[in-house]
Design a protein around this motif. Structure first.
Motif, PDB file in Angstrom:
ATOM      1  N   VAL A  31       0.844  -1.170  -0.007  1.00 52.71           N
ATOM      2  CA  VAL A  31      -0.059  -0.007  -0.097  1.00 52.71           C
ATOM      3  C   VAL A  31       0.895   1.161  -0.111  1.00 52.71           C
ATOM      4  O   VAL A  31       1.389   1.635   1.091  1.00 52.71           O
ATOM      5  CB  VAL A  31      -0.977   0.017   1.179  1.00 52.71           C
ATOM      6  CG1 VAL A  31      -1.781   1.349   1.173  1.00 52.71           C
ATOM      7  CG2 VAL A  31      -1.690  -1.210   1.301  1.00 52.71           C
ATOM      8  N   PRO A  32       1.157   1.745  -1.070  1.00 48.45           N
ATOM      9  CA  PRO A  32       2.084   3.083  -1.172  1.00 48.45           C
ATOM     10  C   PRO A  32       1.420   4.061  -0.197  1.00 48.45           C
ATOM     11  O   PRO A  32       0.247   4.167  -0.353  1.00 48.45           O
ATOM     12  CB  PRO A  32       1.866   3.472  -2.743  1.00 48.45           C
ATOM     13  CG  PRO A  32       1.651   2.165  -3.418  1.00 48.45           C
ATOM     14  CD  PRO A  32       0.771   1.453  -2.646  1.00 48.45           C
ATOM     15  N   LEU A  33       2.227   4.824   0.375  1.00 51.95           N
ATOM     16  CA  LEU A  33       1.824   5.914   1.432  1.00 51.95           C
ATOM     17  C   LEU A  33       2.144   7.352   0.805  1.00 51.95           C
ATOM     18  O   LEU A  33       2.332   8.195   1.634  1.00 51.95           O
ATOM     19  CB  LEU A  33       2.585   5.771   2.691  1.00 51.95           C
ATOM     20  CG  LEU A  33       2.270   4.306   3.422  1.00 51.95           C
ATOM     21  CD1 LEU A  33       3.088   4.187   4.757  1.00 51.95           C
ATOM     22  CD2 LEU A  33       0.428   4.167   3.666  1.00 51.95           C
ATOM     23  N   GLY A  34       1.869   7.263  -0.542  1.00 49.43           N
ATOM     24  CA  GLY A  34       2.099   8.781  -1.095  1.00 49.43           C
ATOM     25  C   GLY A  34       3.423   9.257  -1.049  1.00 49.43           C
ATOM     26  O   GLY A  34       4.377   8.520  -1.074  1.00 49.43           O
ATOM     27  N   LYS A  35       3.487  10.844  -0.288  1.00 52.17           N
ATOM     28  CA  LYS A  35       4.898  11.229   0.005  1.00 52.17           C
ATOM     29  C   LYS A  35       5.442  10.787   1.333  1.00 52.17           C
ATOM     30  O   LYS A  35       6.538  11.251   1.758  1.00 52.17           O
ATOM     31  CB  LYS A  35       4.813  12.621  -0.337  1.00 52.17           C
ATOM     32  CG  LYS A  35       4.354  13.062  -1.893  1.00 52.17           C
ATOM     33  CD  LYS A  35       4.388  14.404  -1.935  1.00 52.17           C
ATOM     34  CE  LYS A  35       4.504  14.897  -3.251  1.00 52.17           C
ATOM     35  NZ  LYS A  35       5.702  14.592  -3.977  1.00 52.17           N
ATOM     36  N   ILE A  36       4.528  10.113   2.137  1.00 56.58           N
ATOM     37  CA  ILE A  36       5.054   9.761   3.831  1.00 56.58           C
ATOM     38  C   ILE A  36       6.361   9.048   3.543  1.00 56.58           C
ATOM     39  O   ILE A  36       6.357   8.278   2.912  1.00 56.58           O
ATOM     40  CB  ILE A  36       3.886   9.162   4.201  1.00 56.58           C
ATOM     41  CG1 ILE A  36       2.777   9.811   4.656  1.00 56.58           C
ATOM     42  CG2 ILE A  36       4.311   8.588   5.410  1.00 56.58           C
ATOM     43  CD1 ILE A  36       1.478   9.164   5.264  1.00 56.58           C
ATOM     44  N   GLY A  37       7.288   9.524   4.033  1.00 60.90           N
ATOM     45  CA  GLY A  37       8.428   8.874   4.330  1.00 60.90           C
ATOM     46  C   GLY A  37       9.616   9.845   3.439  1.00 60.90           C
ATOM     47  O   GLY A  37      10.805   9.661   3.686  1.00 60.90           O
ATOM     48  N   GLU A  38       9.239  10.504   2.491  1.00 65.85           N
ATOM     49  CA  GLU A  38       9.994  11.138   1.781  1.00 65.85           C
ATOM     50  C   GLU A  38      10.822  12.388   2.558  1.00 65.85           C
ATOM     51  O   GLU A  38      10.048  12.921   3.330  1.00 65.85           O
ATOM     52  CB  GLU A  38       9.316  11.735   0.502  1.00 65.85           C
ATOM     53  CG  GLU A  38       9.008  10.831  -0.410  1.00 65.85           C
ATOM     54  CD  GLU A  38       8.480  11.737  -1.719  1.00 65.85           C
ATOM     55  OE1 GLU A  38       8.270  12.447  -1.957  1.00 65.85           O
ATOM     56  OE2 GLU A  38       7.921  10.667  -2.900  1.00 65.85           O
ATOM     57  N   HIS A  39      12.049  12.532   2.261  1.00 63.39           N
ATOM     58  CA  HIS A  39      12.709  13.669   2.972  1.00 63.39           C
ATOM     59  C   HIS A  39      14.080  13.911   2.078  1.00 63.39           C
ATOM     60  O   HIS A  39      14.651  12.806   1.637  1.00 63.39           O
ATOM     61  CB  HIS A  39      12.940  13.427   4.219  1.00 63.39           C
ATOM     62  CG  HIS A  39      13.788  12.492   4.643  1.00 63.39           C
ATOM     63  ND1 HIS A  39      15.098  12.365   4.804  1.00 63.39           N
ATOM     64  CD2 HIS A  39      13.549  10.951   5.103  1.00 63.39           C
ATOM     65  CE1 HIS A  39      15.591  11.252   5.286  1.00 63.39           C
ATOM     66  NE2 HIS A  39      14.503  10.394   5.450  1.00 63.39           N
ATOM     67  N   VAL A  40      14.692  15.133   2.058  1.00 62.82           N
ATOM     68  CA  VAL A  40      16.135  15.396   1.544  1.00 62.82           C
ATOM     69  C   VAL A  40      17.064  15.110   2.591  1.00 62.82           C
ATOM     70  O   VAL A  40      16.860  15.308   3.786  1.00 62.82           O
ATOM     71  CB  VAL A  40      15.801  16.859   0.987  1.00 62.82           C
ATOM     72  CG1 VAL A  40      17.203  17.322   0.594  1.00 62.82           C
ATOM     73  CG2 VAL A  40      14.906  17.180   0.117  1.00 62.82           C
ATOM     74  N   GLY A  41      18.075  14.596   2.149  1.00 68.38           N
ATOM     75  CA  GLY A  41      19.285  14.502   3.056  1.00 68.38           C
ATOM     76  C   GLY A  41      19.232  13.297   3.936  1.00 68.38           C
ATOM     77  O   GLY A  41      18.450  13.385   5.031  1.00 68.38           O
ATOM     78  N   ASP A  42      19.756  12.150   3.536  1.00 70.83           N
ATOM     79  CA  ASP A  42      19.445  10.926   4.263  1.00 70.83           C
ATOM     80  C   ASP A  42      20.677  10.236   4.579  1.00 70.83           C
ATOM     81  O   ASP A  42      21.494   9.882   3.755  1.00 70.83           O
ATOM     82  CB  ASP A  42      18.580   9.889   3.631  1.00 70.83           C
ATOM     83  CG  ASP A  42      18.251   8.593   4.285  1.00 70.83           C
ATOM     84  OD1 ASP A  42      18.469   8.667   5.609  1.00 70.83           O
ATOM     85  OD2 ASP A  42      18.141   7.553   3.693  1.00 70.83           O
ATOM     86  N   TRP A  43      21.230  10.406   6.001  1.00 69.78           N
ATOM     87  CA  TRP A  43      22.533   9.739   6.493  1.00 69.78           C
ATOM     88  C   TRP A  43      22.227   8.268   6.898  1.00 69.78           C
ATOM     89  O   TRP A  43      21.211   8.180   7.768  1.00 69.78           O
ATOM     90  CB  TRP A  43      23.166  10.563   7.467  1.00 69.78           C
ATOM     91  CG  TRP A  43      23.995  11.536   6.959  1.00 69.78           C
ATOM     92  CD1 TRP A  43      23.392  13.037   6.905  1.00 69.78           C
ATOM     93  CD2 TRP A  43      25.079  11.635   6.503  1.00 69.78           C
ATOM     94  NE1 TRP A  43      24.404  13.765   6.184  1.00 69.78           N
ATOM     95  CE2 TRP A  43      25.459  13.068   6.002  1.00 69.78           C
ATOM     96  CE3 TRP A  43      26.242  10.855   6.081  1.00 69.78           C
ATOM     97  CZ2 TRP A  43      26.671  13.760   5.287  1.00 69.78           C
ATOM     98  CZ3 TRP A  43      27.196  11.151   5.650  1.00 69.78           C
ATOM     99  CH2 TRP A  43      27.670  12.625   5.105  1.00 69.78           C
ATOM    100  N   GLU A  44      23.064   7.319   6.546  1.00 67.81           N
ATOM    101  CA  GLU A  44      22.773   6.051   7.148  1.00 67.81           C
ATOM    102  C   GLU A  44      24.125   5.458   7.369  1.00 67.81           C
ATOM    103  O   GLU A  44      25.215   5.936   6.932  1.00 67.81           O
ATOM    104  CB  GLU A  44      22.064   4.974   5.824  1.00 67.81           C
ATOM    105  CG  GLU A  44      20.762   5.484   5.523  1.00 67.81           C
ATOM    106  CD  GLU A  44      19.596   5.401   6.667  1.00 67.81           C
ATOM    107  OE1 GLU A  44      19.862   4.539   7.663  1.00 67.81           O
ATOM    108  OE2 GLU A  44      18.666   5.886   6.477  1.00 67.81           O
ATOM    109  N   HIS A  45      24.045   4.369   8.397  1.00 65.29           N
ATOM    110  CA  HIS A  45      25.590   3.778   8.596  1.00 65.29           C
ATOM    111  C   HIS A  45      25.338   2.294   8.992  1.00 65.29           C
ATOM    112  O   HIS A  45      24.308   1.850   9.648  1.00 65.29           O
ATOM    113  CB  HIS A  45      26.180   4.764   9.929  1.00 65.29           C
ATOM    114  CG  HIS A  45      25.670   4.487  11.070  1.00 65.29           C
ATOM    115  ND1 HIS A  45      24.357   4.872  11.592  1.00 65.29           N
ATOM    116  CD2 HIS A  45      26.149   3.808  12.072  1.00 65.29           C
ATOM    117  CE1 HIS A  45      24.307   4.644  12.933  1.00 65.29           C
ATOM    118  NE2 HIS A  45      25.216   4.007  13.286  1.00 65.29           N
TER     119      HIS A  45
END
Length: 436
Positions: free
Chosen positions: A306-320
């Protein structure tokens, strides 16, 4: 009180520079010498209960070097290979200080008291308060099913440079790797990060992001953002993250879409190195930057996506991910995989390896949380939750091919200007989702 490490390969060789104690096999805690020992004698085993309902096995160290004494027994669940070690210790001087504490747990198969050579006390100032760690065994297949008996590993409550189940009184970091040794270790273990076949938001280097139109905004001056210099030299330094500044994508739609997709060829791993557990271990944090984080997808029981539209989208994602390496011998102990707001430590014997001692990690579709296995991981309960899909594809990042050490306690590193930008890496936005 004991520490366990998982040995990945008997053929591991890491070259060390002379003049440093890192990798020597013995660490002086400031009056108490300790070394790791990986030869064991089986004491007792159970073949049911515990993780996977496969039981657990209990050991004591064997072939203890002259002058050293055992500091406890070792145990692990039977659902994974045996590659553990314990600490043995010795002191060269007769210490007249008052206050000693016993360390370790001694396992026997007899109701009689164990012999004194299996029990050792050390000065109280060498000890620290522990807490339970991973669950090892109980009388049943769940932690609550052992009729009150549960066996856990131990770890210190405080786990910084000066913390250790046997506390390090030696303030020197000479047991930690120097910069060249850090680079040798990372070349040995540097992970391959695989991206999902449907992933369109890939990582890039920070410099590529800045050079391709990233903008700096200031609160109250939103109509006149500033282009960020390629090395981030015009970013505000220090201060608190009070919402005054944030970064964002280019205004031009074509440039924005290009930057959102990242640039895998330029992608770089940024390393932060720090001693932990009394400088008996070293953590190498491996940070990756994604210009954009994609939307979330929900699994709702029998409804897979079930796609949640734009929920979860954000600019600049740091992962480690974080590599935990023993300063006794340079062996990889375990790896931390960051997963959104949490994460998981995984023993290195459970990792997937590719090309020698380089392990594999999987970046989840859109959200970029990192996992040690391919498959579906739900962020939720039962069969309802946010999907984290991972799989191999032709898009893979060899983190050892392009990396830089940007920070490290006791290391001489050249910090890029953007490292001290302590503000938002993207604007804050709120999205709503409605279902009828």
């Amino acid at each position: 009180m004991y520490i366990t490490i998982w040995i990945v390969s008997d053929n591991l060789h890491v070259r060390f520079m002379q003049g440093w104690w890192f990798g020597s096999g013995v660490i002086d805690l400031g009056g108490l010498q300790v070394r790791q020992l990986s030869s064991f004698k089986k004491v007792w085993a159970a073949y049911a209960g515990g993780p996977g309902n496969l039981g657990a096995t209990f050991f004591e160290p064997s072939s203890i070097p002259d002058g050293f004494s055992m500091l406890g027994s070792y145990a692990q669940p039977n659902n994974q290979p045996l590659f553990g070690w314990v600490l043995v210790g010795k002191t060269d001087a007769a210490d007249q200080s008052d206050g000693y504490k016993p360390v370790g747990h001694v396992i026997t198969t007899s109701p009689d008291k164990p012999s004194l050579d299996k029990i050792r006390c050390v000065r109280a100032d060498f000890t620290d308060e522990p807490e339970t760690d991973n669950w090892i065994w109980a009388g049943g297949a769940a932690e609550s099913s052992g009729n009150g008996l549960n066996v856990y590993g131990l770890r210190p409550k405080s786990r910084g440079t000066n913390a250790q189940p046997l506390s390090n009184k030696n303030s020197s970091l000479s047991t930690s790797p120097n910069l060249r040794q850090v680079e040798a270790l990372f070349q040995t273990y540097s992970p391959y990060i695989y991206f999902h076949p449907k992933e369109i938001y890939l990582p890039s280097s920070v410099n590529w992001y800045f050079s391709n139109g990233a903008l700096l905004y200031k609160n109250g001056q939103e109509s006149s953002p500033i282009a960020v210099e390629p090395n981030g030299s015009n970013l505000p330094q220090g201060g608190s993250n009070d919402g005054s500044y944030w970064l964002d994508l280019p205004v031009d739609e074509q440039a924005k879409e290009k930057v959102k997709k990242g640039d895998l060829q330029s992608a770089e791993a940024y390393l932060h190195v720090k001693p932990i557990l009394g400088a008996t271990f070293t953590d190498i944090q491996v940070w990756l930057f994604y210009p954009f984080n994609g939307h979330a997808v929900l699994k709702l029981g029998v409804i897979d996506e079930v796609p949640l539209g734009k929920i979860g989208e954000h600019v600049g994602d740091w992962e480690h991910v974080t590599l935990r390496i023993s300063n006794f011998d340079g062996v990889l102990y375990k790896v931390y995989f960051a997963e959104h707001s949490g994460g998981k430590w995984v023993d290195s014997c459970l990792l997937e390896f590719q090309t020698g001692n380089k392990f594999v990690g999987y970046s989840s579709l859109n959200g970029h949380a990192t996992y040690y296995q391919a498959g579906l991981f739900l962020q939720g309960a039962s069969d309802i939750g946010i999907r984290n899909d991972t799989a191999k594809s032709d898009n893979v990042m060899d983190t050892g091919a392009r990396y830089s050490v940007v920070a490290g306690d006791g290391l001489s590193t050249a910090e890029p200007p953007w490292l001290n930008y302590d503000r938002e890496w993207g604007p804050k936005k709120t999205y709503e989702f409605g279902m009828r």
